[in-house]
Design a protein around this motif. Sequence first.
Motif, PDB file in Angstrom:
ATOM      1  N   ARG A 290       2.462   1.585  10.193  1.00 13.01           N
ATOM      2  CA  ARG A 290       1.885   2.933  10.031  1.00 13.01           C
ATOM      3  C   ARG A 290       0.792   2.962   8.960  1.00 13.01           C
ATOM      4  N   LEU A 291       0.824   1.972   8.076  1.00 14.03           N
ATOM      5  CA  LEU A 291      -0.188   1.921   7.015  1.00 14.03           C
ATOM      6  C   LEU A 291      -1.358   0.992   7.372  1.00 14.03           C
ATOM      7  N   ILE A 292      -1.039  -0.065   8.157  1.00 18.34           N
ATOM      8  CA  ILE A 292      -2.069  -1.054   8.502  1.00 18.34           C
ATOM      9  C   ILE A 292      -3.189  -0.362   9.284  1.00 18.34           C
TER      10      ILE A 292
ATOM     11  N   PHE B 244      -2.926  -4.830   1.357  1.00 17.61           N
ATOM     12  CA  PHE B 244      -2.118  -5.482   2.390  1.00 17.61           C
ATOM     13  C   PHE B 244      -0.753  -4.821   2.439  1.00 17.61           C
ATOM     14  N   ASP B 245      -0.235  -4.654   3.673  1.00 18.42           N
ATOM     15  CA  ASP B 245       1.099  -4.066   3.812  1.00 18.42           C
ATOM     16  C   ASP B 245       1.747  -4.604   5.091  1.00 18.42           C
ATOM     17  N   ILE B 246       3.061  -4.386   5.176  1.00 18.90           N
ATOM     18  CA  ILE B 246       3.810  -4.858   6.350  1.00 18.90           C
ATOM     19  C   ILE B 246       4.071  -3.702   7.321  1.00 18.90           C
ATOM     20  N   ASN B 247       3.879  -2.476   6.837  1.00 16.08           N
ATOM     21  CA  ASN B 247       4.225  -1.289   7.620  1.00 16.08           C
ATOM     22  C   ASN B 247       3.093  -0.948   8.617  1.00 16.08           C
TER      23      ASN B 247
ATOM     24  N   ASN C 217       2.825  -8.792 -16.462  1.00  8.59           N
ATOM     25  CA  ASN C 217       3.778  -7.812 -15.925  1.00  8.59           C
ATOM     26  C   ASN C 217       3.523  -6.430 -16.509  1.00  8.59           C
ATOM     27  N   VAL C 218       3.642  -5.432 -15.659  1.00 15.57           N
ATOM     28  CA  VAL C 218       3.564  -4.042 -16.118  1.00 15.57           C
ATOM     29  C   VAL C 218       4.864  -3.366 -15.711  1.00 15.57           C
ATOM     30  N   HIS C 219       5.651  -2.986 -16.710  1.00 10.09           N
ATOM     31  CA  HIS C 219       6.906  -2.316 -16.383  1.00 10.09           C
ATOM     32  C   HIS C 219       6.927  -0.969 -17.091  1.00 10.09           C
ATOM     33  N   LEU C 220       6.519   0.070 -16.383  1.00  6.05           N
ATOM     34  CA  LEU C 220       6.437   1.396 -16.995  1.00  6.05           C
ATOM     35  C   LEU C 220       7.804   1.843 -17.505  1.00  6.05           C
ATOM     36  N   SER C 221       8.866   1.464 -16.782  1.00  8.28           N
ATOM     37  CA  SER C 221      10.191   1.930 -17.194  1.00  8.28           C
ATOM     38  C   SER C 221      10.584   1.343 -18.554  1.00  8.28           C
TER      39      SER C 221
ATOM     40  N   ALA D 211       0.832  -1.212   0.000  1.00 10.87           N
ATOM     41  CA  ALA D 211       0.000   0.000   0.000  1.00 10.87           C
ATOM     42  C   ALA D 211       0.860   1.253   0.000  1.00 10.87           C
ATOM     43  N   GLY D 212       1.951   1.223  -0.777  1.00  9.44           N
ATOM     44  CA  GLY D 212       2.816   2.400  -0.905  1.00  9.44           C
ATOM     45  C   GLY D 212       2.327   3.314  -2.016  1.00  9.44           C
ATOM     46  N   ASN D 213       3.264   4.001  -2.654  1.00 11.72           N
ATOM     47  CA  ASN D 213       2.898   4.979  -3.700  1.00 11.72           C
ATOM     48  C   ASN D 213       2.060   4.352  -4.806  1.00 11.72           C
ATOM     49  N   MET D 214       2.583   3.258  -5.346  1.00 11.81           N
ATOM     50  CA  MET D 214       1.930   2.633  -6.499  1.00 11.81           C
ATOM     51  C   MET D 214       0.598   2.002  -6.089  1.00 11.81           C
ATOM     52  N   GLY D 215       0.611   1.278  -4.983  1.00 11.16           N
ATOM     53  CA  GLY D 215      -0.608   0.604  -4.512  1.00 11.16           C
ATOM     54  C   GLY D 215      -1.715   1.610  -4.237  1.00 11.16           C
TER      55      GLY D 215
ATOM     56  N   ASN E 180       1.484  -7.857 -12.023  1.00 10.19           N
ATOM     57  CA  ASN E 180       2.744  -7.631 -11.318  1.00 10.19           C
ATOM     58  C   ASN E 180       3.444  -6.344 -11.727  1.00 10.19           C
ATOM     59  N   PHE E 181       3.579  -5.434 -10.764  1.00  9.62           N
ATOM     60  CA  PHE E 181       4.329  -4.194 -10.995  1.00  9.62           C
ATOM     61  C   PHE E 181       5.748  -4.281 -10.435  1.00  9.62           C
ATOM     62  N   SER E 182       6.025  -5.301  -9.603  1.00 11.66           N
ATOM     63  CA  SER E 182       7.367  -5.410  -9.019  1.00 11.66           C
ATOM     64  C   SER E 182       8.356  -5.831 -10.099  1.00 11.66           C
ATOM     65  N   PRO E 183       9.558  -5.247 -10.076  1.00  4.95           N
ATOM     66  CA  PRO E 183      10.516  -5.539 -11.152  1.00  4.95           C
ATOM     67  C   PRO E 183      11.199  -6.890 -10.977  1.00  4.95           C
ATOM     68  N   ILE E 184      10.417  -7.952 -11.091  1.00  5.32           N
ATOM     69  CA  ILE E 184      10.945  -9.313 -10.917  1.00  5.32           C
ATOM     70  C   ILE E 184      10.083 -10.250 -11.755  1.00  5.32           C
TER      71      ILE E 184
ATOM     72  N   MET F  82       0.482  -6.723  -7.505  1.00  9.41           N
ATOM     73  CA  MET F  82       1.719  -6.802  -6.731  1.00  9.41           C
ATOM     74  C   MET F  82       2.464  -5.488  -6.819  1.00  9.41           C
ATOM     75  N   THR F  83       2.452  -4.727  -5.729  1.00  2.63           N
ATOM     76  CA  THR F  83       3.176  -3.445  -5.716  1.00  2.63           C
ATOM     77  C   THR F  83       4.067  -3.369  -4.469  1.00  2.63           C
ATOM     78  N   VAL F  84       4.794  -4.461  -4.229  1.00  2.00           N
ATOM     79  CA  VAL F  84       5.772  -4.486  -3.129  1.00  2.00           C
ATOM     80  C   VAL F  84       7.180  -4.434  -3.729  1.00  2.00           C
ATOM     81  N   PRO F  85       8.216  -4.151  -2.903  1.00  2.00           N
ATOM     82  CA  PRO F  85       9.589  -4.241  -3.413  1.00  2.00           C
ATOM     83  C   PRO F  85       9.852  -5.658  -3.910  1.00  2.00           C
ATOM     84  N   LYS F  86      10.789  -5.786  -4.859  1.00  2.00           N
ATOM     85  CA  LYS F  86      10.968  -7.107  -5.484  1.00  2.00           C
ATOM     86  C   LYS F  86      11.424  -8.168  -4.491  1.00  2.00           C
ATOM     87  N   SER F  87      12.097  -7.741  -3.406  1.00  2.00           N
ATOM     88  CA  SER F  87      12.570  -8.724  -2.418  1.00  2.00           C
ATOM     89  C   SER F  87      11.408  -9.472  -1.761  1.00  2.00           C
ATOM     90  N   ALA F  88      10.230  -8.861  -1.732  1.00  2.00           N
ATOM     91  CA  ALA F  88       9.089  -9.495  -1.048  1.00  2.00           C
ATOM     92  C   ALA F  88       8.158 -10.221  -2.016  1.00  2.00           C
ATOM     93  N   ALA F  89       8.306  -9.965  -3.300  1.00  2.00           N
ATOM     94  CA  ALA F  89       7.260 -10.362  -4.255  1.00  2.00           C
ATOM     95  C   ALA F  89       7.110 -11.882  -4.423  1.00  2.00           C
TER      96      ALA F  89
END
Length: 209
Positions: free
Chosen positions: A122-124, A117-120, A193-197, A93-97, A177-181, A153-160
């Motif tokens: 402050r957001l939950i 869903f988020d792990i932070n 996969n959606v990779h805007l870059s 639930a960060g910027n992209m989510g 999937n928006f995570s770069p993985i 999927m809008t989490v960092p790739k380490s969690a995806a």
Amino acid sequence: MGSDGKKISMAVVKRLPKYLRYLGELMEKGEERTSSHELSKLTGFTASQIRQDLNNFGGFGQQGYGYHVSQLQSEIKRILGLNNKYNMIIIGAGNMGQALTNYVGFEKMGFNITALFDINPRLIGLSIRGIEVCDIDELSNYLLENKTDIAIMTVPKSAAQDITNILVQNGVRGIWNFSPIDLKAPDEITVENVHLSESLMTLVYRLNK
Ligand code: NAI
């Protein structure tokens, strides 16, 4: 599937959303019929390409009449599966989510965002456009109790990948999937996969050509 039960090629399927977008505009203008020539001007595809594509769906084109806009729109929606409703969750639930949650257009197309869903901590517990951010630890339980068709999927790739495994184990069949993985998932799971870059890099290449 086309109206004759034949499978439609992915190349055609990828053009369908663009047809749908312009048919929607024609509907808004109150147009009842259109032609391959008009659709060609709007979409940039050739008229013969359009006739070939739309032939997949059976007798819509009539000599001297063209295409019936609302019939064609309904048929393309049916082929894409947009005559159904889909429940979606957003993981991260960060910027992209949050940006995706705030876009109301998905609901109009039949995609209903039911939870984030988020792990932070402050957001939950926060509510984004009325949709609750839940603790990622509750994901499995949530999926047991709530039929969910698609996860975004809008989490960092380490969690995806770990999260993907939980989604798959709990019956989610579609991952946007928006995570770069490149996610690993069984064949029956559809990952888009959606990779805007990547799109941006293509733009830059064309700028510099
Ligand atoms: P962000 O940092 O604002 O949001 C990521 C969220 O994921 C955070 O709220 C964080 O708490 C949460 N998170 C981290 N680990 C988690 C876990 N194990 N379980 C649940 N939540 C977890 O980042 P932003 O800008 O929203 O980007 C999110 C992802 O999307 C990144 O992987 C980024 O690279 C990617 N991205 C992809 C784009 C694309 O075109 N495909 C464009 C922009 C971002």
